[in-house]
Write a protein that holds these residues in place. Structure first.
Motif, PDB file in Angstrom:
ATOM      1  N   GLY A  97     -11.711  68.220  -8.412  1.00 31.70           N
ATOM      2  CA  GLY A  97     -13.229  68.356  -9.040  1.00 31.70           C
ATOM      3  C   GLY A  97     -13.761  67.980  -8.191  1.00 31.70           C
ATOM      4  N   SER A  98     -15.196  67.620  -8.165  1.00 34.75           N
ATOM      5  CA  SER A  98     -16.098  66.632  -7.339  1.00 34.75           C
ATOM      6  C   SER A  98     -16.172  65.755  -6.402  1.00 34.75           C
ATOM      7  CB  SER A  98     -17.699  66.739  -8.003  1.00 34.75           C
ATOM      8  OG  SER A  98     -17.537  65.151  -8.149  1.00 34.75           O
ATOM      9  N   LEU A  99     -16.217  65.523  -5.386  1.00 30.39           N
ATOM     10  CA  LEU A  99     -15.714  64.481  -4.306  1.00 30.39           C
ATOM     11  C   LEU A  99     -16.107  63.038  -5.221  1.00 30.39           C
ATOM     12  CD1 LEU A  99     -18.411  62.835  -3.708  1.00 30.39           C
ATOM     13  CD2 LEU A  99     -18.427  65.054  -2.023  1.00 30.39           C
ATOM     14  N   LYS A 100     -16.681  63.225  -7.148  1.00 28.86           N
ATOM     15  CA  LYS A 100     -17.234  61.758  -7.293  1.00 28.86           C
ATOM     16  C   LYS A 100     -15.874  61.207  -8.443  1.00 28.86           C
ATOM     17  CE  LYS A 100     -21.853  62.206  -7.291  1.00 28.86           C
ATOM     18  NZ  LYS A 100     -22.155  63.093  -8.059  1.00 28.86           N
ATOM     19  N   SER A 101     -14.305  62.483  -8.297  1.00 30.46           N
ATOM     20  CA  SER A 101     -14.016  62.341  -9.452  1.00 30.46           C
ATOM     21  C   SER A 101     -13.071  60.869  -9.011  1.00 30.46           C
ATOM     22  CB  SER A 101     -12.853  63.292  -9.863  1.00 30.46           C
ATOM     23  OG  SER A 101     -11.553  63.747  -8.209  1.00 30.46           O
ATOM     24  N   GLY A 102     -12.831  60.936  -7.724  1.00 29.04           N
ATOM     25  CA  GLY A 102     -11.658  60.397  -7.847  1.00 29.04           C
ATOM     26  C   GLY A 102      -9.732  60.301  -7.383  1.00 29.04           C
ATOM     27  N   ILE A 103      -9.900  61.622  -8.381  1.00 28.98           N
ATOM     28  CA  ILE A 103      -8.139  62.182  -8.945  1.00 28.98           C
ATOM     29  C   ILE A 103      -7.904  63.437  -7.251  1.00 28.98           C
ATOM     30  CG2 ILE A 103      -7.284  63.301 -10.043  1.00 28.98           C
ATOM     31  CD1 ILE A 103      -9.275  62.175 -12.753  1.00 28.98           C
ATOM     32  N   TYR A 104      -6.954  63.033  -7.128  1.00 28.56           N
ATOM     33  CA  TYR A 104      -6.532  63.861  -6.278  1.00 28.56           C
ATOM     34  C   TYR A 104      -4.752  64.233  -6.326  1.00 28.56           C
ATOM     35  CZ  TYR A 104      -9.528  61.402  -3.064  1.00 28.56           C
ATOM     36  OH  TYR A 104     -10.812  61.032  -2.838  1.00 28.56           O
ATOM     37  N   ASP A 105      -4.927  66.111  -5.582  1.00 34.56           N
ATOM     38  CA  ASP A 105      -4.282  66.348  -6.993  1.00 34.56           C
ATOM     39  C   ASP A 105      -2.731  66.856  -5.879  1.00 34.56           C
ATOM     40  OD1 ASP A 105      -4.206  67.716  -3.945  1.00 34.56           O
ATOM     41  OD2 ASP A 105      -4.502  69.470  -4.303  1.00 34.56           O
ATOM     42  N   GLY A 106      -2.607  65.256  -4.428  1.00 32.13           N
ATOM     43  CA  GLY A 106      -1.177  64.801  -3.853  1.00 32.13           C
ATOM     44  C   GLY A 106      -0.698  66.442  -3.158  1.00 32.13           C
ATOM     45  N   LYS A 107      -1.313  67.570  -3.511  1.00 32.52           N
ATOM     46  CA  LYS A 107      -0.395  68.479  -2.818  1.00 32.52           C
ATOM     47  C   LYS A 107      -0.980  68.582  -0.774  1.00 32.52           C
ATOM     48  CE  LYS A 107      -0.318  70.949  -6.463  1.00 32.52           C
ATOM     49  NZ  LYS A 107      -1.377  72.150  -6.554  1.00 32.52           N
ATOM     50  N   PRO A 108      -0.007  68.656   0.016  1.00 35.87           N
ATOM     51  CA  PRO A 108      -0.581  68.741   1.679  1.00 35.87           C
ATOM     52  C   PRO A 108      -1.346  70.110   1.781  1.00 35.87           C
ATOM     53  CG  PRO A 108       2.168  67.817   1.094  1.00 35.87           C
ATOM     54  CD  PRO A 108       1.579  67.746  -0.088  1.00 35.87           C
ATOM     55  N   TYR A 109      -2.360  70.378   2.845  1.00 36.13           N
ATOM     56  CA  TYR A 109      -2.772  71.758   2.038  1.00 36.13           C
ATOM     57  C   TYR A 109      -3.251  71.214   3.954  1.00 36.13           C
ATOM     58  CZ  TYR A 109      -6.162  75.032   1.326  1.00 36.13           C
ATOM     59  OH  TYR A 109      -6.816  76.385   1.681  1.00 36.13           O
ATOM     60  N   GLY A 110      -2.703  72.821   4.375  1.00 37.63           N
ATOM     61  CA  GLY A 110      -3.074  72.870   6.107  1.00 37.63           C
ATOM     62  C   GLY A 110      -2.995  74.865   5.915  1.00 37.63           C
ATOM     63  N   GLY A 111      -3.763  74.959   7.472  1.00 36.06           N
ATOM     64  CA  GLY A 111      -3.626  76.533   7.715  1.00 36.06           C
ATOM     65  C   GLY A 111      -4.296  76.468   9.191  1.00 36.06           C
ATOM     66  N   PHE A 112      -4.093  77.825   9.952  1.00 33.22           N
ATOM     67  CA  PHE A 112      -4.221  77.264  11.026  1.00 33.22           C
ATOM     68  C   PHE A 112      -4.644  78.898  11.837  1.00 33.22           C
ATOM     69  CE2 PHE A 112      -1.494  77.572  14.959  1.00 33.22           C
ATOM     70  CZ  PHE A 112      -0.438  77.342  14.122  1.00 33.22           C
ATOM     71  N   TYR A 113      -5.467  79.146  12.912  1.00 35.70           N
ATOM     72  CA  TYR A 113      -5.213  80.735  13.349  1.00 35.70           C
ATOM     73  C   TYR A 113      -4.921  80.126  14.713  1.00 35.70           C
ATOM     74  CZ  TYR A 113      -8.298  81.133   9.515  1.00 35.70           C
ATOM     75  OH  TYR A 113      -8.778  80.910   8.217  1.00 35.70           O
ATOM     76  N   SER A 114      -3.594  81.313  14.999  1.00 39.38           N
ATOM     77  CA  SER A 114      -3.254  80.950  16.286  1.00 39.38           C
ATOM     78  C   SER A 114      -3.979  81.697  17.245  1.00 39.38           C
ATOM     79  CB  SER A 114      -2.023  81.981  16.708  1.00 39.38           C
ATOM     80  OG  SER A 114      -2.431  83.163  15.862  1.00 39.38           O
ATOM     81  N   GLN A 115      -4.413  81.742  18.756  1.00 42.34           N
ATOM     82  CA  GLN A 115      -5.144  82.130  19.279  1.00 42.34           C
ATOM     83  C   GLN A 115      -4.368  84.055  19.537  1.00 42.34           C
ATOM     84  OE1 GLN A 115      -5.553  80.806  23.408  1.00 42.34           O
ATOM     85  NE2 GLN A 115      -6.563  78.880  22.699  1.00 42.34           N
ATOM     86  N   ASP A 116      -3.866  84.130  19.355  1.00 41.57           N
ATOM     87  CA  ASP A 116      -3.246  86.318  18.758  1.00 41.57           C
ATOM     88  C   ASP A 116      -3.729  85.848  18.068  1.00 41.57           C
ATOM     89  OD1 ASP A 116      -1.945  86.097  21.120  1.00 41.57           O
ATOM     90  OD2 ASP A 116       0.155  85.401  20.170  1.00 41.57           O
ATOM     91  N   GLU A 117      -4.223  85.537  16.545  1.00 43.08           N
ATOM     92  CA  GLU A 117      -4.792  85.801  15.631  1.00 43.08           C
ATOM     93  C   GLU A 117      -6.265  85.840  15.918  1.00 43.08           C
ATOM     94  OE1 GLU A 117      -1.980  84.361  11.770  1.00 43.08           O
ATOM     95  OE2 GLU A 117      -3.212  83.003  12.670  1.00 43.08           O
ATOM     96  N   VAL A 118      -6.565  85.318  16.661  1.00 42.15           N
ATOM     97  CA  VAL A 118      -7.867  84.917  16.346  1.00 42.15           C
ATOM     98  C   VAL A 118      -8.477  86.280  17.593  1.00 42.15           C
ATOM     99  CG1 VAL A 118     -10.178  84.050  17.873  1.00 42.15           C
ATOM    100  CG2 VAL A 118      -8.180  82.647  16.762  1.00 42.15           C
ATOM    101  N   ARG A 119      -8.133  86.645  18.446  1.00 39.51           N
ATOM    102  CA  ARG A 119      -8.299  87.667  19.453  1.00 39.51           C
ATOM    103  C   ARG A 119      -8.312  88.553  18.649  1.00 39.51           C
ATOM    104  NH1 ARG A 119      -6.545  84.459  24.357  1.00 39.51           N
ATOM    105  NH2 ARG A 119      -3.726  85.216  23.081  1.00 39.51           N
TER     106      ARG A 119
END
Ligand code: ACM
Ligand code: ZN
Length: 480
Positions: A97-119
């Protein structure tokens, strides 16, 4: 000039492929026609970014502003600082929800771009005449980096951790030699990767609380003879500008880089309204207009009662279309410093590609047209062109918001017992028919002709009718 079937996935039988004879006299109004995507609050993979760039190119949008670092995650591989992506890509969970909810989903979240992908993406974009402008945020919105390398902060906290909700965080880069060494190394790799002349350095929303308490920052202010933390921020940006200029590149930053004095060669991306853009143009600095009340695509595009959660607004298609990106207070000479426009897609509430497409289109069509076409506005003409164009987006299976054909019902505050109703529809040639008793309106129901008052027990139900037939969806709104 070709029928929308040109965009179909398979040949369409019976299509008339003739092209009308014509002279084309056309040129862009602005050199910078941008679209932004925040890949930090939520992460989007390369195949989706390619589709995003395809759609930009279709609309003659030629700058992809790629927001790559944030408090909530660092998304760009930096060879010299592997921790930035090994650790900094992750947040332990995400607010629901909004940042005011104070409720979190408990799931780690990530992702990134390698330099090869960027090129690979840079090359893909270049083939479509799109330049990718990377954004690396300094000095604020840097908590993900600081969580990997706490020594880059003022060191006032026991613990630094990638943020799990949206907002503004006091943990920012401390302007010490160690930090500049880190940032120079990071920008070295960024500049090696991205051929763009413009490098976005963020600069927005940098709280001064840590700098106010930090002995190093306070000593530095004294030593440099600066007035306050705003001038320290300006000094920080100017120092990085010098470095980036020495590599043959120019910086662009959000409005706040005006605080404490603009760096000599900086361009400004004006998001806080128009004031910053006006000030910068008057100082003869180039400006891209991206004011949040007009060009932020994370704002509602319809009735918040029946739309997914968004950041603010609503900012309707018509508002976006009718916005004039060259503020009238500017002289003709100053106006030349407005180099373009940008639509911003902050992804607080866009966890999926489908949601991004829904929020961005078709409003981005309006911004794209303002970037390309002469200043005069013609809303009726735009809606006719857009309806034709939406058929192309349908062929491309773009998941755009389809409320173009729906009535938009607003209830304005009046007395305790009354509200004033206004209604509008974007689709050209459509009339709104409505009822007040909860029944579904038909072509025989009253036509909306102007504002009227309702009482607490009346419920407005409306449909758009064109040529005797319903187009779009039934919409309703209750007195609340
Ligand atoms: C911004 O929306 N903080 C640039
Ligand atoms: Zn400090």
């Amino acid at each position: 000039m070709l029928p929308d079937a040109i965009f179909a996935k398979a040949p369409v039988k019976g299509t008339d492929w003739s092209v009308p004879a014509a002279d084309i006299d056309d040129a862009p109004r602005f050199p910078y026609r941008g679209m932004h995507l925040d890949c930090c609050l939520h992460f989007f993979d390369i195949p989706f970014l390619k589709r995003y760039i395809d759609l930009m190119a279709l609309h003659k949008v030629n700058r992809f502003h790629w927001h790559l670092t944030e408090d909530q995650g660092w998304r760009l591989e930096i060879k010299k600082y592997p921790l930035l992506t090994e650790k900094g890509q992750w947040r332990k969970e995400t607010v629901v929800g909004s940042l005011k909810s104070g409720i979190y989903d408990g799931k780690p979240y990530g992702g990134f771009y390698s330099q090869d992908e960027v090129r690979d993406l840079i090359e893909y974009a270049a083939e479509r005449h799109v330049t990718i402008i990377p954004e690396i945020e300094i000095p604020g919105h840097s908590l993900a980096a600081i969580s990997c390398y706490p020594e880059l902060s003022c060191g006032l906290e026991d613990h630094y951790e990638t943020a799990t909700r949206w907002g503004i965080f006091r943990q920012v880069y401390c302007p010490k030699e160690e930090t500049f060494k880190f940032l120079e190394d990071v920008f070295d790799e960024v500049i090696d990767l991205f051929p763009s002349e413009l490098i976005h350095i963020g600069g927005d929303e940098c709280p001064k609380a840590s700098w106010k308490k930090c002995p190093h920052c306070q000593a530095l202010i004294k030593k440099l003879g600066l007035k306050d933390e705003y001038e320290l921020q300006s000094w920080f940006i100017q120092r990085m500008e010098k470095y980036i200029n020495s590599k043959g590149r120019q910086i662009i930053g959000w409005d706040e880089i005006l605080e404490g004095g603009l760096a000599p060669n900086a361009k400004v991306m004006s998001w806080l309204g128009e004031e910053g853009g006006i000030k910068a143009a008057q100082q003869h600095h180039e400006v891209v207009m991206a004011p949040y009340p007009k060009y932020y695509l994370d704002y509602w595009q319809g009735d918040p009662d029946s739309e997914p959660l968004a950041m603010g607004g609503p900012t309707m298609l018509r508002t976006m279309y009718e916005y004039n990106p060259v503020p009238e207070v500017l002289t003709a000479e100053e106006s030349r410093y407005i180099i373009g426009v940008e639509g911003c897609v902050w992804t607080e509430y866009m966890p999926t590609p489908a949601r991004v497409e829904y929020m961005a289109w078709p409003r981005m069509c309006a911004i794209a047209e303002s970037g390309w076409s002469p200043a005069a506005k013609d809303w009726e003409g735009f809606t006719r062109r857009l309806e034709t164009h939406l058929a192309r987006l349908d062929r491309l299976e773009v998941g755009y918001c389809r409320n173009f054909w729906d009535p938009f019902i607003e209830m304005h505050p009046d007395t305790e017992y009354s509200k004033v109703v206004t209604m509008s529809v974007d689709a050209p040639g459509a009339e709104i028919h409505y009822t007040l008793d909860g029944s579904t309106p038909t072509a025989a129901s009253p036509v909306y002709e102007g504002p009227f008052a309702v009482n607490r027990q009346q419920k407005v139900t409306a449909v758009s009718i064109r040529d005797g037939k319903q187009i779009g969806n039934v919409k309703y709104k209750e007195f609340r």
